[in-house]
Motif scaffolding. Sequence first.
Motif, PDB file in Angstrom:
ATOM      1  N   LEU A   1       0.817  -1.217   0.000  1.00 25.73           N
ATOM      2  CA  LEU A   1       0.000   0.000   0.000  1.00 25.73           C
ATOM      3  C   LEU A   1       0.849   1.264   0.000  1.00 25.73           C
ATOM      4  N   GLU A   2       2.017   1.161   0.635  1.00 26.03           N
ATOM      5  CA  GLU A   2       2.925   2.300   0.676  1.00 26.03           C
ATOM      6  C   GLU A   2       3.333   2.694  -0.739  1.00 26.03           C
ATOM      7  N   THR A   3       3.605   1.695  -1.567  1.00 26.77           N
ATOM      8  CA  THR A   3       4.025   1.988  -2.936  1.00 26.77           C
ATOM      9  C   THR A   3       2.875   2.581  -3.742  1.00 26.77           C
ATOM     10  N   ARG A   4       1.663   2.537  -3.217  1.00 28.79           N
ATOM     11  CA  ARG A   4       0.535   3.135  -3.920  1.00 28.79           C
ATOM     12  C   ARG A   4       0.243   4.541  -3.453  1.00 28.79           C
ATOM     13  N   GLY A   5       1.074   5.046  -2.561  1.00 31.58           N
ATOM     14  CA  GLY A   5       0.921   6.425  -2.116  1.00 31.58           C
ATOM     15  C   GLY A   5      -0.303   6.671  -1.252  1.00 31.58           C
ATOM     16  N   TYR A   6      -0.732   5.682  -0.490  1.00 39.17           N
ATOM     17  CA  TYR A   6      -1.835   5.898   0.450  1.00 39.17           C
ATOM     18  C   TYR A   6      -1.422   6.907   1.518  1.00 39.17           C
ATOM     19  N   ASN A   7      -2.356   7.755   1.929  1.00 32.67           N
ATOM     20  CA  ASN A   7      -2.028   8.665   3.026  1.00 32.67           C
ATOM     21  C   ASN A   7      -2.011   7.886   4.345  1.00 32.67           C
ATOM     22  N   GLU A   8      -1.495   8.559   5.369  1.00 35.13           N
ATOM     23  CA  GLU A   8      -1.235   7.879   6.644  1.00 35.13           C
ATOM     24  C   GLU A   8      -2.487   7.240   7.230  1.00 35.13           C
ATOM     25  N   LYS A   9      -3.582   7.982   7.199  1.00 37.14           N
ATOM     26  CA  LYS A   9      -4.806   7.472   7.809  1.00 37.14           C
ATOM     27  C   LYS A   9      -5.308   6.223   7.067  1.00 37.14           C
ATOM     28  N   LYS A  10      -5.286   6.314   5.746  1.00 36.90           N
ATOM     29  CA  LYS A  10      -5.774   5.212   4.939  1.00 36.90           C
ATOM     30  C   LYS A  10      -4.887   3.980   5.133  1.00 36.90           C
TER      31      LYS A  10
ATOM     32  N   LYS B   1      -3.053   3.272   7.804  1.00 32.68           N
ATOM     33  CA  LYS B   1      -3.282   2.731   9.148  1.00 32.68           C
ATOM     34  C   LYS B   1      -4.566   1.911   9.200  1.00 32.68           C
ATOM     35  N   ASP B   2      -5.643   2.500   8.679  1.00 34.32           N
ATOM     36  CA  ASP B   2      -6.935   1.828   8.739  1.00 34.32           C
ATOM     37  C   ASP B   2      -6.923   0.522   7.965  1.00 34.32           C
ATOM     38  N   ASN B   3      -6.184   0.513   6.868  1.00 29.61           N
ATOM     39  CA  ASN B   3      -6.164  -0.675   6.031  1.00 29.61           C
ATOM     40  C   ASN B   3      -5.292  -1.775   6.610  1.00 29.61           C
ATOM     41  N   VAL B   4      -4.301  -1.370   7.378  1.00 32.57           N
ATOM     42  CA  VAL B   4      -3.341  -2.355   7.839  1.00 32.57           C
ATOM     43  C   VAL B   4      -3.619  -2.786   9.285  1.00 32.57           C
ATOM     44  N   GLN B   5      -4.838  -2.602   9.727  1.00 37.25           N
ATOM     45  CA  GLN B   5      -5.203  -3.138  11.039  1.00 37.25           C
ATOM     46  C   GLN B   5      -5.665  -4.564  10.845  1.00 37.25           C
ATOM     47  N   CYS B   6      -4.991  -5.466  11.542  1.00 41.11           N
ATOM     48  CA  CYS B   6      -5.314  -6.861  11.269  1.00 41.11           C
ATOM     49  C   CYS B   6      -6.767  -7.187  11.604  1.00 41.11           C
ATOM     50  N   GLU B   7      -7.372  -6.391  12.504  1.00 37.69           N
ATOM     51  CA  GLU B   7      -8.771  -6.686  12.853  1.00 37.69           C
ATOM     52  C   GLU B   7      -9.679  -6.597  11.632  1.00 37.69           C
ATOM     53  N   ILE B   8      -9.285  -5.768  10.682  1.00 44.97           N
ATOM     54  CA  ILE B   8     -10.148  -5.588   9.519  1.00 44.97           C
ATOM     55  C   ILE B   8     -10.321  -6.910   8.768  1.00 44.97           C
ATOM     56  N   PHE B   9      -9.247  -7.678   8.715  1.00 43.78           N
ATOM     57  CA  PHE B   9      -9.356  -8.989   8.069  1.00 43.78           C
ATOM     58  C   PHE B   9     -10.419  -9.814   8.763  1.00 43.78           C
ATOM     59  N   GLN B  10     -10.354  -9.780  10.086  1.00 46.26           N
ATOM     60  CA  GLN B  10     -11.295 -10.559  10.867  1.00 46.26           C
ATOM     61  C   GLN B  10     -12.711 -10.038  10.658  1.00 46.26           C
TER      62      GLN B  10
END
Length: 180
Positions: free
Chosen positions: A114-123, A125-134
């Motif tokens: 996601l970093e290589t896609r230029g996501y902003n910090e908030k996006k 963080k929210d995307n890389v929370q493992c709970e989201i997978f769950q």
Amino acid sequence: AFLGGLSFPLCIREAASGTPGVGKTTLGKELAARSGLKYVNVGDLAREGQLYDGYDEEYDCPILDEDRVVDELENQMSEGGVIVDYHGCDFFPERWFHIVFVLKTDNSVLYKRLETRGYNEKKLKDNVQCEIFQILYEEALASYSEEIVHQLPSNKPEDLEDNINQILNWIEQWIKDHSS
Ligand code: ADP
Ligand code: MG
């Protein structure tokens, strides 16, 4: 013809829009090429038809008009043999799908993608929370019968190959079970 009625959503995480990078599209397209099933990308469909209902300021992206997406896909889905690529699956009619796959990528791997896609910090963080997978896995379990929901790892190229082979086997088995 006996593929009729066989459909697979690849329901994966994506906080709001954009490309979350777990590998849905990669898997979906490759699977379509090797199985002969049709491939539908819900994000693309929505963009082409402007199937939106409002705008999410926080995530800086349009909000999907789920009812119109369902209407748009209904004919194709009742014919069957479709792979549907989207990060969520709770608004699709349950009868549409015979198997649901939820891809899961390790946080460190996903962060780099996601970093290589230029996501902003908030996006990021929210995307890389493992709970989201769950959460997405649980959403799938709540929306479809447990036996048809599968979580698959999606970290390295070998995972892709393994997943495709496994899914092709499932499809073959499904056809056997449903042809008489
Ligand atoms: P999504 O559709 O879920 O956003 P993509 O299919 O676009 O994800 O894949 C995101 C990125 O991750 C792409 O650069 C793709 O090449 C890479 N990728 C996808 N699956 C794998 C995998 N199993 N191993 C390594 N890289 C992958
Ligand atoms: Mg995609």
